[in-house]
Write a protein that holds these residues in place. Structure first.
Motif, PDB file in Angstrom:
ATOM      1  N   LEU A   1       0.863  -1.170   0.000  1.00 30.13           N
ATOM      2  CA  LEU A   1       0.000   0.000   0.000  1.00 30.13           C
ATOM      3  C   LEU A   1       0.900   1.221   0.000  1.00 30.13           C
ATOM      4  N   PRO A   2       0.548   2.218  -0.814  1.00 33.19           N
ATOM      5  CA  PRO A   2       1.391   3.414  -0.822  1.00 33.19           C
ATOM      6  C   PRO A   2       1.448   4.033   0.571  1.00 33.19           C
ATOM      7  N   GLY A   3       2.655   4.355   0.990  1.00 31.57           N
ATOM      8  CA  GLY A   3       2.822   4.966   2.307  1.00 31.57           C
ATOM      9  C   GLY A   3       3.139   3.954   3.386  1.00 31.57           C
ATOM     10  N   TYR A   4       2.847   2.678   3.132  1.00 32.87           N
ATOM     11  CA  TYR A   4       3.083   1.655   4.151  1.00 32.87           C
ATOM     12  C   TYR A   4       4.175   0.665   3.765  1.00 32.87           C
ATOM     13  N   GLY A   5       4.331   0.444   2.466  1.00 29.27           N
ATOM     14  CA  GLY A   5       5.343  -0.515   2.022  1.00 29.27           C
ATOM     15  C   GLY A   5       4.719  -1.826   1.598  1.00 29.27           C
TER      16      GLY A   5
END
Lengths: 282, 354
Positions: free
Chosen positions: A58-62
């Motif tokens: 997920l973008p921002g989470y990895g």
């Protein structure tokens, strides 16, 4: 500085470009696990075999490596059963229908289903190990008549933590014997109590005809393998799936290494006999 | 030293550097490349961008960080995204660069990196950067940590574009690529005189005789020795003093493990997925989200690192992944020394055979 997007001018593609997938359904499985049905925008992602995994992000989470739990041959969606334990998996648990995730893969080795044909199979799953096992069970039950006796030994900590309990009757109906156990006595539980190894003696094993598949937490393997050896199953006929930390999925980042082997390339499915020179494996 | 080698003479060095051949070479490179070269930083040799030939200083001992930083940067963007606009793209960035001052060990290290990044699914980011890189090597003199002689990486015949051998009044130059030859041809250098080649040979003999750190076994036997040393008491002993700082991984020219993480802009829509250096000696390296650490002791992590250098990757690629630069020993806060550790394992192995 020159900048290339997705591939170099020579056509070399970045291995880190994920494919978006749409979350079609989210089902609460237990307190900690959710089942996601995901439709990838690029259908080639559905060409997976039992045992393989995706890097799900997920973008921002990895990203995190997640086992595929649906059976092979799906044409629209694949399923992931995710336990919320880290950054990425907790973020995944907040997703709803219509949200998107990023997926790379499928990666890794598959269970050799063809080689298992005409054999008896004992599936031994502990806890969340039943998640990749479900993909293999579905693959085997699809061609049920090609296999001998099929038995699933599945242990979880408590009845509440048992995954896919509602699917067990369907599996039984399709010709899979299911033996369940929980770790500690529970007033709601009338079945077997104890670790999975307590059920292994109950399975009829024919030397040379039975193969075993073992997936569970690190501590489980040693004991299960000892008990399978007592039942005269050769290491060549035992398959395991091993968990490791992963970052790249393409045999570079080093996190998944067991001695000299990369789990994302040479695993996660291993034949037990191939692990004899890898002391860090089990 | 190979006598068939063809050397040309590059005048220079000394106080008259402005007119020297080295200045002409760097100025030629600067026209086409971003140039990184060795300078003295806080008293130590280090790489930095060179915008004027005067800044370059060639050293006989290795830089603290190796040249891997220019091919596999400590941090690089792999993916860029803007989720509000449903955009995401993989980023492959590279520019023409020349690295000046690499010693033979570091040139060997880059050859190893070329193998690993091209293996299996090729890494477009590394390979595209490598494609754009010109390598100018320079010769060296060992300090007390250098042990390339024992590893077989003391000399190079390829893997560079241009190589500079220092002599009293300038350099003797070799080339090993078309690009390198073009640049040197453009400088119109004369062929080296026999006396100059003799001087170089004398320097090489001095270099060969100057090694203090040595391995007590043939380097071809090292994978086998490591394979039988899994239960050696050495691992517990060095594990008990290791601080798990990861310096050895950072300075190693062939350590290429990495982490991938996301960095989000304050607008929460744009962000990047970046790759950063990681190290197998760090505590969390093999720890999974559920909390299980597959190499939880420092002894296990050190054993893993040493085996990667002398055995694991050698089994896969057929080459030792230690190039004998000695950087890890130099950088180690508790003086764990790669030649001493290896020699201990060699001695244990000899004892088992005796």
């Amino acid at each position: 500085m020159s900048l290339f997007v997705n591939q170099t001018k020579e056509g070399l593609e970045s291995p880190y470009l994920p494919v978006p997938g749409v979350v079609e359904r989210v089902t609460r499985v237990t307190e900690k696990e959710r089942l996601f049905s995901i439709a990838p925008l690029n259908p080639s992602l559905l060409e997976y075999g039992p045992g393989q995994f995706y890097m799900v992000g997920l973008p921002g989470y990895g990203e995190a490596p997640i086992s595929i739990t649906s059976g092979p041959g799906e044409t629209k969606e694949f399923e992931l059963c995710v336990r919320a334990v880290g950054n990425v998996t907790n973020a995944l648990h907040r997703l709803k229908r219509g949200d998107f995730v990023w997926v790379r893969g499928p990666f890794g080795t598959t269970f050799p289903v063809d080689e298992m044909k005409s054999k008896d199979i004992v599936f031994i799953a502990g806890g969340i190990g039943v998640v990749p096992m479900r993909s293999l069970i579905k693959a085997v039950l699809k061609e049920r008549h090609d296999f001998g006796k099929l038995t699933l030994i599945y242990g979880s900590k408590s009845p509440e933590e048992m995954l896919f309990a509602e699917e067990l009757d369907d599996w039984r109906a399709k010709g899979l014997e299911v033996l369940l156990t929980i770790d500690k006595p529970d007033p709601k539980w009338t079945g077997n109590v104890g670790v999975v190894t307590t059920l292994i003696p109950k399975v009829e094993i024919v030397e040379g005809k039975t193969v075993a598949v073992v997936i569970g937490p690190p501590v489980m393997y040693k004991f299960v393998i000892l008990s399978l050896r007592d039942k005269l199953i050769k290491p060549e006929e035992v398959f395991v799936s091993l968990e490791r930390r992963m970052k790249c999925g393409v045999g570079k980042c080093g996190h998944c290494q067991i001695n000299g082997c990369y789990v994302c390339q040479d695993g996660p499915v291993f034949r037990l006999s191939d692990l004899k020179d890898l002391p860090e494996a089990l | 030293m190979n006598n068939i080698e063809f050397f040309r003479y590059l005048p220079g060095g000394g106080p008259s550097r402005t007119a020297s051949g080295l200045t002409r070479l760097i100025n030629t490179l600067l026209k086409e490349y971003r140039v990184y070269g060795t300078i003295k930083k806080d008293g130590f040799p280090a790489y930095a961008e060179i915008t004027d030939a005067k800044e370059l200083e060639l050293f006989s001992t290795p830089t603290h960080l190796s040249a891997k930083q220019f091919l596999f940067p400590p941090k690089e963007t792999l993916l860029r995204y803007d989720i509000r606009h449903h955009l995401h793209e993989a980023v492959i960035e590279s520019g023409k660069q020349a690295i000046v001052g690499l010693h033979p060990c570091d040139i060997h290290a880059i050859a190893l990196m070329d193998e690993v990044w091209a293996y299996g699914k090729p890494d477009a980011n590394y390979l595209s950067r490598r494609e754009n890189t010109l390598i100018v090597g320079a010769d060296c003199m060992p300090d007390e940590y250098c042990f390339c002689q024992s590893i077989g990486t003391m000399n190079v015949t390829d893997g560079f574009d241009i190589f500079l051998h220092q002599i009293k009044k300038g350099f003797l130059v070799r080339t090993a690529s078309k690009k390198g030859e073009e640049i040197i041809a453009w400088l119109k250098l004369r062929e080296a005189k026999p006396a100059e080649v003799k001087e170089l040979e004398a320097r090489e003999r001095l270099r060969e005789a100057s090694f203090k750190a040595r391995l007590e076994a043939d380097h071809k036997d090292l994978p086998g020795i490591y394979a039988e040393s899994n239960d050696s008491p050495v691992w517990e002993r060095i594990g008990s003093i290791c601080t798990g700082c990861g310096s050895c991984n950072t300075v190693c020219p062939t350590c290429y493990c990495f982490d991938i993480k996301d960095e989000v802009e304050p607008n929460l829509s744009e962000g990047e997925r970046v790759r950063v250096w990681d190290g197998c000696t760090l505590e969390d390296f093999a720890k999974v989200a559920g909390g299980h650490n597959f190499r939880k002791t420092r002894a296990e992590r050190l054993r893993h690192r040493f085996n990667r250098k002398f055995r694991y990757l050698t089994d896969k690629f057929g080459m030792l992944f230690c190039v004998g630069c000695g950087r890890c020993s130099r950088a180690c806060l508790v003086k764990i020394n790669i030649t001493e550790v290896t020699n201990e394992l060699i001695r244990e192995s000899n004892k088992r055979r005796a």
